[in-house]
Design a protein around this motif. Structure first.
Motif, PDB file in Angstrom:
ATOM      1  N   VAL A   1       0.823  -1.206   0.000  1.00 19.90           N
ATOM      2  CA  VAL A   1       0.000   0.000   0.000  1.00 19.90           C
ATOM      3  C   VAL A   1       0.862   1.262   0.000  1.00 19.90           C
ATOM      4  N   MET A   2       1.966   1.255   0.759  1.00 18.95           N
ATOM      5  CA  MET A   2       2.747   2.463   0.995  1.00 18.95           C
ATOM      6  C   MET A   2       3.860   2.708  -0.025  1.00 18.95           C
ATOM      7  N   VAL A   3       4.448   1.629  -0.560  1.00 16.94           N
ATOM      8  CA  VAL A   3       5.607   1.770  -1.456  1.00 16.94           C
ATOM      9  C   VAL A   3       5.141   1.780  -2.916  1.00 16.94           C
ATOM     10  N   PRO A   4       5.396   2.876  -3.645  1.00 14.58           N
ATOM     11  CA  PRO A   4       4.919   2.966  -5.037  1.00 14.58           C
ATOM     12  C   PRO A   4       5.365   1.802  -5.919  1.00 14.58           C
ATOM     13  N   ALA A   5       6.595   1.319  -5.725  1.00 12.98           N
ATOM     14  CA  ALA A   5       7.109   0.235  -6.569  1.00 12.98           C
ATOM     15  C   ALA A   5       6.340  -1.072  -6.360  1.00 12.98           C
ATOM     16  N   LEU A   6       5.680  -1.199  -5.202  1.00 14.40           N
ATOM     17  CA  LEU A   6       4.927  -2.427  -4.900  1.00 14.40           C
ATOM     18  C   LEU A   6       3.423  -2.230  -5.030  1.00 14.40           C
ATOM     19  N   ARG A   7       3.023  -1.068  -5.535  1.00 13.87           N
ATOM     20  CA  ARG A   7       1.604  -0.723  -5.586  1.00 13.87           C
ATOM     21  C   ARG A   7       0.774  -1.739  -6.366  1.00 13.87           C
ATOM     22  N   GLY A   8       1.401  -2.442  -7.297  1.00 17.10           N
ATOM     23  CA  GLY A   8       0.667  -3.437  -8.082  1.00 17.10           C
ATOM     24  C   GLY A   8       0.090  -4.550  -7.233  1.00 17.10           C
ATOM     25  N   GLY A   9       0.698  -4.785  -6.063  1.00 15.78           N
ATOM     26  CA  GLY A   9       0.201  -5.839  -5.182  1.00 15.78           C
ATOM     27  C   GLY A   9      -0.878  -5.373  -4.228  1.00 15.78           C
TER      28      GLY A   9
END
Length: 497
Positions: free
Chosen positions: A464-472
Motif C-alpha cells: 500500500v505504501m511503497v509505489p514500486a509495490l503498488r501493483g500488489g
C-alpha cells in the motif's frame, strides 16, 4: 469432524458471575470475570435459520457502497460477461471463506473475539479484536455519512429553503454544514436505537430491510428502463478496452476487489454464525445470500446505472444522486428512505456489532456489548468521517493500512482451527485465566500468533505504501491471508493438541 470440548449446562459462577434468568448466556462455574459477560459467553440456544443468514447478507450487499462497487466493475473496460464471471468467482471465494470462518463460532456458540483466544491466547485475543474494532469504527462513520447524504437529498427536496444551511462556507463546523450535522446525527441516533434494542431486534430489522431495498431498487430500475427504452441501454459502462488474454489481469483485479469489499464482515462473520441453529443452515444462508443474491443485485445495479445515461444525459454511479434527479416527490421520498434503510442495515451488521463484541472483549465486566457498540458510535463522530471520505488519499492510506491486518488475522484463525487443532476447541478453556489452561500460552499471549501476524501484515502494508509495490495492493488481502496461514501453520508444525 468438528469437536467441542466440555460444554455443559450453566451453573452459578464461583467467580461471582450470575447469568440473568432470561439470559441466553451459558456461564459456568470457574469462568473468569476478566474473560466473561453475558454477551461473550457461549449461547444456550442458537435459533437463526438459513433465511436469517440470507437476510444478513442482503443487508450487507444492499448499500450505496455495494451499489457503487458493483457498478465500478462494469467501468473497468471489460465486456459484460467478463465482469459477471469476475463477480461470480469473487463472491464464490467469499462464500467459501465465510463457510470456513463460520464453523468455529457456530459449533461453540461464541463470537469472533472469543474464538480468537484459541490462536492468540485468552488475553492476546484483544490484539485482533482491537484491530477489527478500529476498522469498523472508521467504516461506521463513513457509512453513516453516506446515509446522511440520502437524508439531505430528501430534506432539500421537501424544503428547498434549507439550501443555505447545506453550504459549509455559510454554516459549517469542522468541515460539515449545519444541515449535514443534523442529517448525520439523525442517522446516528436511528442506528443506535436499533442496535440498543439488542441482537434480536437487529435480526428482525435485517429480515425485512434487505428485501424492502430489493423491491424499491427493482421499481427504480424498471422506471429508468421504461424511460430510456431497452435498446438505448449499453451495459458496457466504460466501453470495452480489453480483449482476450489482456483482460485476465483486469478480471483478477475485479475478483480481488470483490473479496476485499467483503473482507471485514467475512473476518468477524462468527459474530453472526454463532446464532445459527446448525452449520448446514449457515451454509445454505451463505449460498443464497452471497453468489445468488450478489450477482442478481449487481445485474440490477448495472442496468439501473446504464439507464441513467439515456434518461439524464450523464452516467450516475451513486444511487442517491440518481434518486435526487427524479422529478417526483414520491420517488425521491421512497428512494431516499430506501437507501437510508439500506445503509443502516449494512452499518449495523458490518460496523456496529463487530466493535460491540470486540471492545467488550477487552474488559467484559466494565464494557457490555451495548457499551462497546456505543464506544464505536461515539468514536466515529470524533473521526469526522466526512473529512476522511472527502480526502481520498487519507481514507486510502488509513483504511488500507488497517485493512492490511484483516487478511493475516483471517489466515491465522483458519490455520489454527483447521490445521493445528483439527477442528477441536475446548470451550471452557476460552474462559479461564489459569496458567494451566490450554489457551494461556505465555502470560495469556501466544507468541507464535504474534510472530506470524507481524510479517504477514507488514508485506500488505508495504504494497500500500511503497509505489514500486503498488501493483500488489489490490491483492493485499490474499497476500496477508496466505502469509498468515502458512507462517502460523509452520510455526506450529510440531505442536500437539
Amino acid at each position: 469432524m468438528s469437536t467441542v470440548v466440555s460444554q455443559a449446562p450453566a451453573g452459578a459462577s464461583e467467580a461471582g458471575i450470575a447469568p440473568h434468568a432470561e439470559s441466553n448466556a451459558l456461564i459456568k462455574p470457574g469462568y473468569h470475570p476478566r474473560l466473561t459477560n453475558e454477551d461473550l459467553a457461549p449461547l444456550k440456544k442458537q435459533t437463526w435459520g438459513q433465511y436469517n443468514i440470507f437476510a444478513f447478507w442482503m443487508s450487507d450487499v444492499h448499500s450505496v457502497g455495494g451499489y457503487i462497487t458493483a457498478g465500478s466493475l462494469f467501468a473497468l473496460g471489460l465486456s459484460s460477461w467478463q465482469v459477471l464471471v469476475s463477480l461470480l468467482v469473487g463472491i464464490v471465494i467469499v462464500q467459501f471463506f465465510c463457510n470456513l470462518v463460520a464453523k468455529p463460532s457456530q459449533v461453540t456458540g461464541v463470537p469472533y473475539p472469543v474464538v480468537c483466544r484459541a490462536p492468540f491466547g485468552v488475553l492476546g485475543a484483544n490484539i485482533p479484536a482491537i484491530i477489527r474494532g478500529l476498522i469498523a469504527v472508521a467504516w461506521y462513520g463513513v457509512q453513516t455519512y453516506l446515509a446522511s447524504a440520502a437524508f439531505m437529498v430528501l430534506a432539500l427536496h421537501m424544503a428547498p429553503g434549507l439550501a443555505p444551511y447545506a453550504d459549509v462556507a455559510q454554516y459549517g463546523f469542522v468541515g460539515l454544514s449545519a444541515l449535514g450535522w443534523v442529517a448525520f446525527m439523525v442517522m446516528w441516533v436511528l442506528q443506535a436505537f436499533v442496535f440498543w434494542r439488542g441482537m434480536d431486534a437487529i435480526r428482525k430489522f435485517i429480515d425485512w430491510a434487505g428485501p424492502a431495498v430489493y423491491v424499491v431498487m427493482a421499481v427504480l430500475c424498471g422506471w429508468l428502463v421504461w424511460k430510456a427504452g431497452w435498446s438505448n441501454i449499453d451495459l458496457n459502462l466504460g466501453g470495452i478496452k480489453f480483449q482476450g488474454w489482456d483482460a485476465l489481469p483486469v478480471m483478477l483485479s475485479a475478483i480481488a476487489l470483490v473479496v476485499s469489499y467483503f473482507s471485514g464482515p467475512m473476518l468477524n462473520f462468527g459474530d453472526f454464525s454463532r446464532y445459527g441453529k446448525s452449520f448446514d443452515a449457515v451454509k445454505k444462508g451463505n449460498f443464497w445470500g452471497l453468489p445468488v443474491n450478489f450477482v442478481f443485485f449487481s445485474l440490477l445495479t448495472v442496468i439501473t446505472t446504464a439507464a441513467t445515461l439515456p434518461v439524464f444525459g450523464e452516467l450516475i454511479t451513486d444511487p442517491v444522486h440518481t434518486v435526487g434527479k427524479i422529478d417526483s416527490t414520491t420517488a425521491v421520498v421512497l428512494g431516499a428512505l430506501t437507501f437510508m434503510i439500506a445503509t443502516i442495515g449494512i452499518n449495523i451488521v458490518a460496523n456496529f456489532v463487530s466493535p460491540a463484541f470486540d471492545f467488550s472483549n477487552v474488559a467484559p465486566q466494565h464494557i457490555s456489548w451495548r457499551t462497546g457498540g456505543m464506544i464505536a458510535a461515539v468514536g466515529s463522530v470524533f473521526l469526522t468521517p466526512w473529512n476522511l471520505y472527502n480526502s481520498p488519499e487519507v481514507i486510502h492510506y488509513t483504511l488500507d493500512v488497517l485493512g492490511s491486518f484483516i487478511g493475516p488475522l483471517f489466515g491465522i484463525l483458519i490455520a489454527d482451527y483447521y490445521i493445528v487443532r483439527k477442528q477441536r476447541i475446548d470451550v471452557d478453556a476460552l474462559y479461564t485465566m489459569s496458567p494451566k489452561g490450554e489457551y494461556w500460552y505465555s502470560g495469556g499471549y501466544n507468541p507464535k500468533a504474534i510472530q506470524a501476524l507481524v510479517p504477514s501484515a507488514l508485506v500488505p502494508i508495504l504494497c500500500v505504501m511503497v509505489p514500486a509495490l503498488r501493483g500488489g495492493a489490490n491483492y493485499a488481502w490474499f497476500i496477508g491471508m496466505g502469509l498468515g496461514f502458512v507462517l502460523y501453520a509452520l510455526l506450529n508444525r510440531n505442536s500437539k493438541t
